[in-house]
Scaffold this motif. Structure first.
Motif, PDB file in Angstrom:
ATOM      1  N   ASP A 160       0.837  -1.209   0.000  1.00 28.66           N
ATOM      2  CA  ASP A 160       0.000   0.000   0.000  1.00 28.66           C
ATOM      3  C   ASP A 160       0.867   1.252   0.000  1.00 28.66           C
ATOM      4  O   ASP A 160       0.629   2.193  -0.765  1.00 28.66           O
ATOM      5  CB  ASP A 160      -0.909   0.023   1.232  1.00 28.66           C
ATOM      6  N   ARG A 161       1.862   1.263   0.872  1.00 30.87           N
ATOM      7  CA  ARG A 161       2.728   2.443   0.980  1.00 30.87           C
ATOM      8  C   ARG A 161       3.523   2.665  -0.302  1.00 30.87           C
ATOM      9  O   ARG A 161       3.662   3.798  -0.772  1.00 30.87           O
ATOM     10  CB  ARG A 161       3.670   2.293   2.181  1.00 30.87           C
ATOM     11  N   HIS A 164       1.307   4.049  -3.006  1.00 29.34           N
ATOM     12  CA  HIS A 164       1.056   5.475  -2.773  1.00 29.34           C
ATOM     13  C   HIS A 164       2.276   6.305  -3.175  1.00 29.34           C
ATOM     14  O   HIS A 164       2.137   7.373  -3.794  1.00 29.34           O
ATOM     15  CB  HIS A 164       0.727   5.708  -1.299  1.00 29.34           C
ATOM     16  N   HIS A 167       2.475   6.583  -6.909  1.00 27.29           N
ATOM     17  CA  HIS A 167       1.465   7.551  -7.350  1.00 27.29           C
ATOM     18  C   HIS A 167       1.977   8.977  -7.164  1.00 27.29           C
ATOM     19  O   HIS A 167       1.887   9.816  -8.074  1.00 27.29           O
ATOM     20  CB  HIS A 167       0.182   7.316  -6.551  1.00 27.29           C
ATOM     21  N   GLN A 168       2.540   9.263  -5.989  1.00 24.23           N
ATOM     22  CA  GLN A 168       3.040  10.600  -5.693  1.00 24.23           C
ATOM     23  C   GLN A 168       4.253  10.954  -6.548  1.00 24.23           C
ATOM     24  O   GLN A 168       4.409  12.102  -6.988  1.00 24.23           O
ATOM     25  CB  GLN A 168       3.395  10.701  -4.204  1.00 24.23           C
TER      26      GLN A 168
END
Length: 206
Positions: A160-161, A164, A167-168
């Motif tokens: 998950d991290r 993310h 994505h960033q």
């Protein structure tokens, strides 16, 4: 860094990250359209694919699907020895919705990366040959590294991290490109600026 060589190097790192995301999704090199629309459906096994899976001597799409199953609650359940066989018919397995949401986000991030690479190759590169502008290579390297790390993760929270962060990082790459193009008022830069803004808008909606 500035100039075509810097952009080509940046694209190369982005492509390596994108290939990793495609492997996680279990789609082939031409899977951009499917990724943009959402996670692809897994095809029903045929006699040929079952034979290949049993023998373990053939490689291709089946291997990609296996990579796609190396993360998420399903893989965690297998690792812990849990078996879905004891569940009541029609009962939803815990984590199924979460895994589907993760896969959907992964597909959309990969789709955004594919559209970014296409825009860089077809729109940015010709302009850069005429008017060099700064290209932040380290962000593309970071994107590649994050994607590589995602392929090695088996823990859901860490995945998950990393997703993310990918994505960033992709968001940062696009924002910096838009900022670099802002100094060129020429109308010839309008199409690429518009394309990058659209990719960014879609990415922010994830």
């Amino acid at each position: 860094m500035a100039g075509p060589a810097a952009l080509l190097a940046s694209i190369s790192h982005q492509l390596r990250g994108l290939r990793t995301l495609r492997l996680l999704l279990g789609v082939g090199p031409q899977g951009d359209e499917a990724m943009a629309c959402g996670p692809p459906r897994r095809p029903r096994p045929t006699a040929q694919t079952q034979t290949a899976g049993a023998g373990g001597s053939r490689h291709g799409a089946g291997d990609a699907h296996e990579l796609g199953r190396t993360w998420g609650p399903e893989a965690e359940g297998k690792a812990s020895g849990e078996s879905p066989g004891g569940e009541a018919p029609g009962a939803a397995r815990p984590g199924t919705l979460r895994e589907a949401a993760l896969r959907s986000k992964l597909a959309r991030v990969a789709g955004a990366a594919a559209r970014l690479v296409e825009a860089e190759q077809t729109l940015l590169l010709p302009l850069l040959q005429e008017h060099p502008f700064p290209v932040h290579l380290k962000d593309s390297i970071e994107f590649r590294n994050i994607c590589s790390r995602m392929a090695l993760q088996k823990e859901g929270q860490q995945f998950d991290r990393d997703l993310h962060e990918a994505h960033q990082c992709l968001k940062t790459i696009i924002e910096k490109l838009i900022c670099s193009l802002a100094v060129f008022p020429s109308e010839s830069y309008s199409p690429v600026r518009s394309t990058l803004r659209q990719i960014l808008q879609n990415l922010l909606a994830i």
